[in-house]
Design a protein around this motif. Sequence first.
Motif, PDB file in Angstrom:
ATOM      1  N   VAL A  13       0.890  -1.166   0.000  1.00  0.00           N
ATOM      2  CA  VAL A  13       0.000   0.000   0.000  1.00  0.00           C
ATOM      3  C   VAL A  13       0.928   1.216   0.000  1.00  0.00           C
ATOM      4  O   VAL A  13       1.508   1.575   1.018  1.00  0.00           O
ATOM      5  CB  VAL A  13      -0.907   0.026   1.240  1.00  0.00           C
ATOM      6  N   VAL A  14       1.100   1.827  -1.162  1.00  0.00           N
ATOM      7  CA  VAL A  14       2.133   2.851  -1.338  1.00  0.00           C
ATOM      8  C   VAL A  14       1.492   4.223  -1.506  1.00  0.00           C
ATOM      9  O   VAL A  14       0.600   4.413  -2.343  1.00  0.00           O
ATOM     10  CB  VAL A  14       3.013   2.527  -2.558  1.00  0.00           C
ATOM     11  N   THR A  15       1.959   5.189  -0.716  1.00  0.00           N
ATOM     12  CA  THR A  15       1.445   6.560  -0.821  1.00  0.00           C
ATOM     13  C   THR A  15       2.593   7.519  -1.118  1.00  0.00           C
ATOM     14  O   THR A  15       3.744   7.268  -0.769  1.00  0.00           O
ATOM     15  CB  THR A  15       0.739   7.001   0.472  1.00  0.00           C
ATOM     16  N   GLU A  16       2.246   8.615  -1.770  1.00  0.00           N
ATOM     17  CA  GLU A  16       3.244   9.637  -2.080  1.00  0.00           C
ATOM     18  C   GLU A  16       2.566  10.982  -2.280  1.00  0.00           C
ATOM     19  O   GLU A  16       1.357  11.061  -2.545  1.00  0.00           O
ATOM     20  CB  GLU A  16       4.028   9.271  -3.336  1.00  0.00           C
ATOM     21  N   LEU A  17       3.347  12.041  -2.134  1.00  0.00           N
ATOM     22  CA  LEU A  17       2.917  13.391  -2.452  1.00  0.00           C
ATOM     23  C   LEU A  17       3.712  13.843  -3.667  1.00  0.00           C
ATOM     24  O   LEU A  17       4.946  13.820  -3.652  1.00  0.00           O
ATOM     25  CB  LEU A  17       3.151  14.340  -1.272  1.00  0.00           C
ATOM     26  N   PHE A 121       3.261  13.686   6.589  1.00  0.00           N
ATOM     27  CA  PHE A 121       3.274  12.240   6.780  1.00  0.00           C
ATOM     28  C   PHE A 121       2.122  11.646   5.980  1.00  0.00           C
ATOM     29  O   PHE A 121       0.989  12.118   6.087  1.00  0.00           O
ATOM     30  CB  PHE A 121       3.074  11.879   8.254  1.00  0.00           C
ATOM     31  N   THR A 122       2.391  10.624   5.189  1.00  0.00           N
ATOM     32  CA  THR A 122       1.313   9.965   4.450  1.00  0.00           C
ATOM     33  C   THR A 122       1.331   8.463   4.718  1.00  0.00           C
ATOM     34  O   THR A 122       2.382   7.873   4.964  1.00  0.00           O
ATOM     35  CB  THR A 122       1.440  10.169   2.928  1.00  0.00           C
ATOM     36  N   CYS A 133      -7.293  -4.736   8.652  1.00  0.00           N
ATOM     37  CA  CYS A 133      -6.789  -3.427   8.239  1.00  0.00           C
ATOM     38  C   CYS A 133      -5.285  -3.536   8.052  1.00  0.00           C
ATOM     39  O   CYS A 133      -4.564  -3.905   8.976  1.00  0.00           O
ATOM     40  CB  CYS A 133      -7.100  -2.364   9.292  1.00  0.00           C
ATOM     41  N   GLU A 134      -4.814  -3.224   6.837  1.00  0.00           N
ATOM     42  CA  GLU A 134      -3.405  -3.346   6.499  1.00  0.00           C
ATOM     43  C   GLU A 134      -2.816  -1.951   6.298  1.00  0.00           C
ATOM     44  O   GLU A 134      -3.221  -1.233   5.383  1.00  0.00           O
ATOM     45  CB  GLU A 134      -3.229  -4.177   5.231  1.00  0.00           C
ATOM     46  N   PHE A 135      -1.864  -1.589   7.130  1.00  0.00           N
ATOM     47  CA  PHE A 135      -1.242  -0.278   7.081  1.00  0.00           C
ATOM     48  C   PHE A 135      -0.061  -0.268   6.121  1.00  0.00           C
ATOM     49  O   PHE A 135       0.853  -1.089   6.225  1.00  0.00           O
ATOM     50  CB  PHE A 135      -0.742   0.138   8.467  1.00  0.00           C
ATOM     51  N   GLY A 136      -0.078   0.669   5.176  1.00  0.00           N
ATOM     52  CA  GLY A 136       1.068   0.855   4.309  1.00  0.00           C
ATOM     53  C   GLY A 136       2.198   1.539   5.055  1.00  0.00           C
ATOM     54  O   GLY A 136       2.022   2.047   6.172  1.00  0.00           O
ATOM     55  N   GLU A 137       3.358   1.560   4.441  1.00  0.00           N
ATOM     56  CA  GLU A 137       4.503   2.218   5.056  1.00  0.00           C
ATOM     57  C   GLU A 137       4.258   3.722   5.138  1.00  0.00           C
ATOM     58  O   GLU A 137       3.688   4.326   4.240  1.00  0.00           O
ATOM     59  CB  GLU A 137       5.763   1.944   4.230  1.00  0.00           C
ATOM     60  N   THR A 138       4.700   4.328   6.227  1.00  0.00           N
ATOM     61  CA  THR A 138       4.598   5.764   6.373  1.00  0.00           C
ATOM     62  C   THR A 138       5.687   6.446   5.561  1.00  0.00           C
ATOM     63  O   THR A 138       6.846   6.041   5.608  1.00  0.00           O
ATOM     64  CB  THR A 138       4.750   6.172   7.850  1.00  0.00           C
ATOM     65  N   MET A 139       5.304   7.476   4.811  1.00  0.00           N
ATOM     66  CA  MET A 139       6.259   8.278   4.062  1.00  0.00           C
ATOM     67  C   MET A 139       6.323   9.678   4.665  1.00  0.00           C
ATOM     68  O   MET A 139       5.298  10.247   5.066  1.00  0.00           O
ATOM     69  CB  MET A 139       5.864   8.362   2.590  1.00  0.00           C
ATOM     70  N   ILE A 140       7.521  10.229   4.734  1.00  0.00           N
ATOM     71  CA  ILE A 140       7.740  11.556   5.310  1.00  0.00           C
ATOM     72  C   ILE A 140       8.305  12.468   4.230  1.00  0.00           C
ATOM     73  O   ILE A 140       9.295  12.133   3.576  1.00  0.00           O
ATOM     74  CB  ILE A 140       8.706  11.499   6.502  1.00  0.00           C
ATOM     75  N   PHE A 141       7.675  13.628   4.059  1.00  0.00           N
ATOM     76  CA  PHE A 141       8.108  14.626   3.084  1.00  0.00           C
ATOM     77  C   PHE A 141       8.460  15.903   3.849  1.00  0.00           C
ATOM     78  O   PHE A 141       7.586  16.545   4.434  1.00  0.00           O
ATOM     79  CB  PHE A 141       6.998  14.906   2.066  1.00  0.00           C
ATOM     80  N   GLU A 142       9.726  16.286   3.838  1.00  0.00           N
ATOM     81  CA  GLU A 142      10.184  17.455   4.574  1.00  0.00           C
ATOM     82  C   GLU A 142      10.192  18.692   3.672  1.00  0.00           C
ATOM     83  O   GLU A 142      10.490  18.600   2.485  1.00  0.00           O
ATOM     84  CB  GLU A 142      11.602  17.231   5.104  1.00  0.00           C
ATOM     85  N   PRO A 162      10.904   6.871   3.619  1.00  0.00           N
ATOM     86  CA  PRO A 162      10.140   5.991   4.501  1.00  0.00           C
ATOM     87  C   PRO A 162      10.605   6.107   5.936  1.00  0.00           C
ATOM     88  O   PRO A 162      11.788   6.297   6.201  1.00  0.00           O
ATOM     89  CB  PRO A 162      10.426   4.593   3.939  1.00  0.00           C
ATOM     90  N   GLY A 163       9.675   6.040   6.846  1.00  0.00           N
ATOM     91  CA  GLY A 163      10.032   6.084   8.257  1.00  0.00           C
ATOM     92  C   GLY A 163       8.799   5.943   9.107  1.00  0.00           C
ATOM     93  O   GLY A 163       7.765   6.548   8.848  1.00  0.00           O
ATOM     94  N   ASP A 164       8.878   5.125  10.142  1.00  0.00           N
ATOM     95  CA  ASP A 164       7.737   4.911  11.023  1.00  0.00           C
ATOM     96  C   ASP A 164       7.466   6.156  11.841  1.00  0.00           C
ATOM     97  O   ASP A 164       8.383   6.810  12.342  1.00  0.00           O
ATOM     98  CB  ASP A 164       7.993   3.739  11.975  1.00  0.00           C
ATOM     99  N   LYS A 165       6.200   6.498  11.998  1.00  0.00           N
ATOM    100  CA  LYS A 165       5.818   7.572  12.894  1.00  0.00           C
ATOM    101  C   LYS A 165       6.026   7.108  14.331  1.00  0.00           C
ATOM    102  O   LYS A 165       5.760   5.966  14.676  1.00  0.00           O
ATOM    103  CB  LYS A 165       4.333   7.939  12.713  1.00  0.00           C
TER     104      LYS A 165
END
Length: 225
Positions: A13-17, A121-122, A133-142, A162-165
């Motif tokens: 489950v991949v998210t991006e901005l 964070f996405t 419920c399957e959580f995708g990896e958290t992505m961080i955009f600085e 990528p990085g866990d919250k």
Amino acid sequence: MDECDSFSDNNKVVTELRGLPSKVVAGSGWVNFTYRVTNKSKKDFNAVEAYVDLLAIDGEKFEDSSRFLTLQWQIGGEWKAISIEDGYFGTTGKLKPGEYADAKLRLMVDAKAPAGFGAAFTTGVHIDGKGGCEFGETMIFEFDILAAGTKPGDVDDAEGKPGDKPGNKPAPQGDLEELPVTGNLAETGSSSILPTVGIAGGIAVVAGAGVVFAMKRRRSGDATA
């Protein structure tokens, strides 16, 4: 949304901005970009709930300045606020392998915002319709927040890492408006985000931002194990 009886991780489950700038000048108006969630697995996804959260840190006092950020998304031709406390704003219908859904987002940084640092964070949560419920990896955009009136110079897009919250994962909300399926990776090419390990660069900033993020989660009570 069906109630979740179990929780697991699913990095497919991949998210991006896409198009979020790496620098935003306070008081410069709306900044437009795109949230994308993609099914990179080999199975159909029943539905994916879309999540995005923003925070800001004062560059001098290192205090939470997220109150100066406004985040909205477009649905049905109208712009609606995304609660920074809740984070969930929409859900996809069924996503076949390789399909993705997009949402138009925009960010405004108030002119009174202090210069400092921002992070988005996405993640996405696959709701399988069977209680899982399957959580995708958290992505961080600085991104840097520049003081009002500053000339930003050259501005690239913020790169996702990528990085866990810190703290617990936010719980899916349910009763969300639907994001339409907008394309297929087989037709348009793969994501532009390159896989990395850990959080490269700005680690002290993100670590401090992560503490604020965890505090916000605890205050809102919006978390699951």
